[in-house]
Design a protein around this motif. Structure first.
Motif, short mmCIF file in Angstrom:
data_model
loop_
_atom_site.label_atom_id
_atom_site.label_comp_id
_atom_site.label_asym_id
_atom_site.label_seq_id
_atom_site.Cartn_x
_atom_site.Cartn_y
_atom_site.Cartn_z
N ARG A 1 -0.57 -6.02 1.59
CA ARG A 1 -1.30 -4.77 1.82
C ARG A 1 -1.91 -4.68 3.22
O ARG A 1 -2.40 -3.64 3.60
CB ARG A 1 -2.41 -4.62 0.78
CG ARG A 1 -1.86 -4.50 -0.63
CD ARG A 1 -2.94 -4.22 -1.65
NE ARG A 1 -2.40 -4.24 -2.99
CZ ARG A 1 -1.79 -3.22 -3.57
NH1 ARG A 1 -1.63 -2.09 -2.92
NH2 ARG A 1 -1.33 -3.33 -4.81
N ASP B 1 0.84 -1.20 0.00
CA ASP B 1 0.00 0.00 0.00
C ASP B 1 0.88 1.25 0.00
O ASP B 1 1.61 1.50 0.96
CB ASP B 1 -0.90 -0.02 1.24
CG ASP B 1 -1.96 1.07 1.21
OD1 ASP B 1 -1.89 1.91 0.28
OD2 ASP B 1 -2.83 1.09 2.08
N ARG C 1 0.50 3.74 2.85
CA ARG C 1 1.07 3.27 4.12
C ARG C 1 2.58 3.49 4.16
O ARG C 1 3.16 3.70 5.22
CB ARG C 1 0.74 1.78 4.27
CG ARG C 1 0.53 1.40 5.70
CD ARG C 1 -0.37 0.22 5.90
NE ARG C 1 -0.36 -0.08 7.33
CZ ARG C 1 -1.13 0.49 8.22
NH1 ARG C 1 -2.00 1.39 7.85
NH2 ARG C 1 -1.05 0.19 9.49
#
Length: 362
Positions: free
Chosen positions: A307, A272, A275
């Motif tokens: 993820r 991600d 993130r």
């Protein structure tokens, strides 16, 4: 009375079904065109034919194709090693012929490819239409239950990925499996969406090759050749993600370079990207490693997905390892969520991940 399940010859397939095929059940296998549904089922037919060759009764397997000619199916069977004397092949699109063949041979397993190409003469409507699909499914289910013969049914999907035909089709059958994969990789995943005889959160992993479909052991998402201490490289760390009840090892790789751009690059593949920005800030604030001015490239191996928050610790470890040029031992895996305060937080269902990690020698 207790019934014994039929092994498919694939331990991954058996696990998704809940331990094998239940006699008298109807299983729908749906997936995109060209994903390998027919190949998987033809190989399964070959396996079952091999296993039941010496059975006292019901030692034949019947494969009915409404999409390909016998010569085409035979060509594929010889390529994937599914040529068995007791694997019978028919090419027809007529429902009464299909039911007649099943009643005549009473096979140990019948495979119908596919629900959308078989046509019943008793009802109106084009092949693949909701009326026809419902009639074909009902007739096959009736025959399967009456004669106690398991049927594997191939189903098409629409362009948005849902199973073609009326929703009744999914209600009628006992098991619905989605066969899915990625166009870029040879990885295929088999998931049970509905299962009257087992769990619906198991995932089977397969690899598509020229010789057919092979089962995948858990080492798929790990890079090879890094076994010895001499070949250890910095910037890699292994974590374990969850897919249903199945825990998969994923290797996260990171590359840190000095940036020549006013805004440093952040390239992420399989993780991600939002993130990453948060983790880099936490690493600077609480870990004392400043990567804010560096170009960062973070990726997973073989199309794996890292993820979920439980992969945070491995991403941070890979970044720190790349920044400090210190390799992380190959027997170490990192599982944990990182909060904005710099805490490492526990992740859900940790025991599944740790059990798989221990099994693989981490």
């Amino acid at each position: 009375e207790n019934i014994s399940r039929i092994a498919t010859g694939f331990s991954e397939f058996d696990r998704v079904l809940g331990g094998g095929i239940v006699p008298g059940s109807v299983t729908l296998i749906a997936g995109e065109p060209g994903i390998g549904k027919s190949t998987l089922l033809l190989e399964t037919a070959g396996n079952v034919a091999r296993l039941t060759a010496f059975a006292a009764e019901r030692n034949t397997v019947l494969y009915i194709s409404g999409e390909e000619s016998q010569a085409q199916v035979r060509m594929r069977a010889s390529r994937i090693g599914a040529m068995e004397p007791n694997l019978l092949l028919a090419s027809t699109t007529d429902l009464s012929t299909v039911l007649g063949l099943i009643e005549q041979f009473k096979p140990a397993l019948a495979i119908v490819d596919s629900a959308q190409t078989i046509v019943s003469q008793d009802v109106d409507g084009i092949s693949g239409g909701s009326t026809q699909v419902r009639e074909v499914a009902s007739a096959l289910i009736d025959t399967a239950k009456t004669l106690d013969i398991p049927v594997l049914l191939v189903g098409h999907v629409t362009k948005d990925g849902s199973i073609a035909g009326p929703r009744t089709l999914e209600h009628l059958v006992d098991v619905v499996c989605q066969f899915e994969g990625d166009a870029e990789t040879a990885l295929r995943m088999l998931r049970a969406v509905k299962n009257r005889f087992g769990p619906t959160d198991e995932v089977g992993c397969f690899d598509m090759s020229g010789e057919g479909i092979e089962e995948v052991t858990s080492g798929l998402f790990l890079s090879t050749g890094n076994g010895s201490a001499a070949t250890q490289v910095d910037g890699t760390c292994v974590t374990f993600t969850l897919d249903g009840h199945r825990s998969l090892p994923i290797e996260v790789q990171a590359l840190v370079t000095r940036s020549v751009l006013p805004t440093p690059r952040r390239a992420a593949n399989g993780v991600d990207s939002n993130r990453i920005a948060m983790l880099v800030a936490v690493l600077y604030r609480h870990g004392g490693i400043n990567l804010l001015a560096n170009d960062l490239y973070i990726s997973t191996i073989a199309g794996g997905q890292a993820r979920e928050p439980g992969c945070d610790l491995a991403i941070v470890a890979a970044l720190a390892s790349a920044a400090k040029s210190k390799p992380i031992p190959r027997t170490t895996c990192a599982i944990g969520e990182i909060s904005l305060t710099g805490q490492v937080r526990p992740v859900p269902r940790l025991e599944y991940r740790l059990r798989e990690a221990a099994r693989l020698g981490f």
